[in-house]
Design an enzyme around this catalytic site. Sequence first.
Site, short mmCIF file in Angstrom:
data_model
loop_
_atom_site.label_atom_id
_atom_site.label_comp_id
_atom_site.label_asym_id
_atom_site.label_seq_id
_atom_site.Cartn_x
_atom_site.Cartn_y
_atom_site.Cartn_z
N ASP A 1 45.92 -2.85 30.33
CA ASP A 1 46.55 -2.17 29.19
C ASP A 1 47.98 -1.74 29.53
OD1 ASP A 1 44.15 -2.21 27.76
OD2 ASP A 1 43.64 -0.13 28.27
N GLN B 1 50.37 -4.98 42.60
CA GLN B 1 50.96 -5.33 43.90
C GLN B 1 52.47 -5.52 43.79
OE1 GLN B 1 49.64 -9.00 45.74
NE2 GLN B 1 50.33 -8.39 47.77
N ASP C 1 38.60 -6.85 24.01
CA ASP C 1 39.40 -7.32 25.15
C ASP C 1 38.56 -7.38 26.43
OD1 ASP C 1 41.67 -8.31 26.29
OD2 ASP C 1 42.59 -6.36 26.65
N LEU D 1 49.20 -9.26 41.67
CA LEU D 1 48.35 -10.38 42.11
C LEU D 1 48.05 -11.27 40.90
CD1 LEU D 1 46.44 -11.38 44.53
CD2 LEU D 1 44.64 -10.14 43.32
N ASP E 1 49.94 3.54 23.79
CA ASP E 1 51.20 2.84 23.53
C ASP E 1 51.94 2.56 24.84
OD1 ASP E 1 53.51 1.76 22.56
OD2 ASP E 1 53.98 3.41 21.18
#
Length: 296
Positions: free
Chosen positions: A265, A84, A220, A17, A279
Amino acid sequence: MSNTTAPRYPLVLVPGLLGFVRLLGYPYWYGIVSALRRQGAKVFPVLVSSVHSSEVRGEQLLERIALVLKQTGADKVHLIGHSQGALTARYAAALKPQWVASVTSVAGPNHGSELADFLQRKAPHGSLRERVLAALLRGVARCMAWLETGDKGPRLPMDVAAAQHSLTAEGVAAFNAQYPQGLPDTWGGEGAAEVNGVRYYSWSGTLQAGITERGGNRFDGPNVACRLFARTFRREHGHCDGMVGRYSSHLGSVIGDEFPLDHFDIINQTFGLVGKGADPVKLFVEHAQRLHAAGL
Ligand code: CA
């Protein structure tokens, strides 16, 4: 660069999305496309409607797969879908299994997103809140379409109500009844590794206190959003990435469902800012090696 571990078939990456290929040059699959290409893989990040049903997005994906097959001369592709994008890939593989070597779901709401259920409860169809949220989403999607620099195709259609229905438990249950390939029979189980000649895989992450909100994620914003969204979860409370539950993500062979990664992430967003020691790019590189090892 060595291509000894590159998959035989091209990798087609399908966004979720509000997905994009590149916004003013900034990639959705941050550092992932380049890492896979360094490995020697042929990689095609594609655009489908950023806000629409999984079926409409899936039809658009089939058109893009046809172009990749023509362009590369390959007879199949690997589909890797985020969020999605996983449902979008499942639709395409269900309709044209002969074109698809594998479907990989990365944090895909394969049994629905409890965040979408929450929004449906709080902003029911026809309510003022729903109209405001829909207008906001349309505005964001339009801005993103203007900023898209990775796809030069025509403007794609948008349908907020269809997108939302495609992500609720009820909407995904209806989708799953029609396109069950690769789904587990039991909650939390694994699905068939192969259906109609298509391999199915999945991986996902969870928010983990002391890990996912540390490291780069301290800076973030999307991590803060994921932690807020996680509060809306009931069935998988404490076991989600902020937008998708751990077991809800299961499809085919489950590579892992507790990587310390939030919903953004997992595609190395934003700017590679992820939790302590995480990672996400390595998971993609290892998966490409896995496909290669399977002769695909
Ligand atoms: Ca992040």
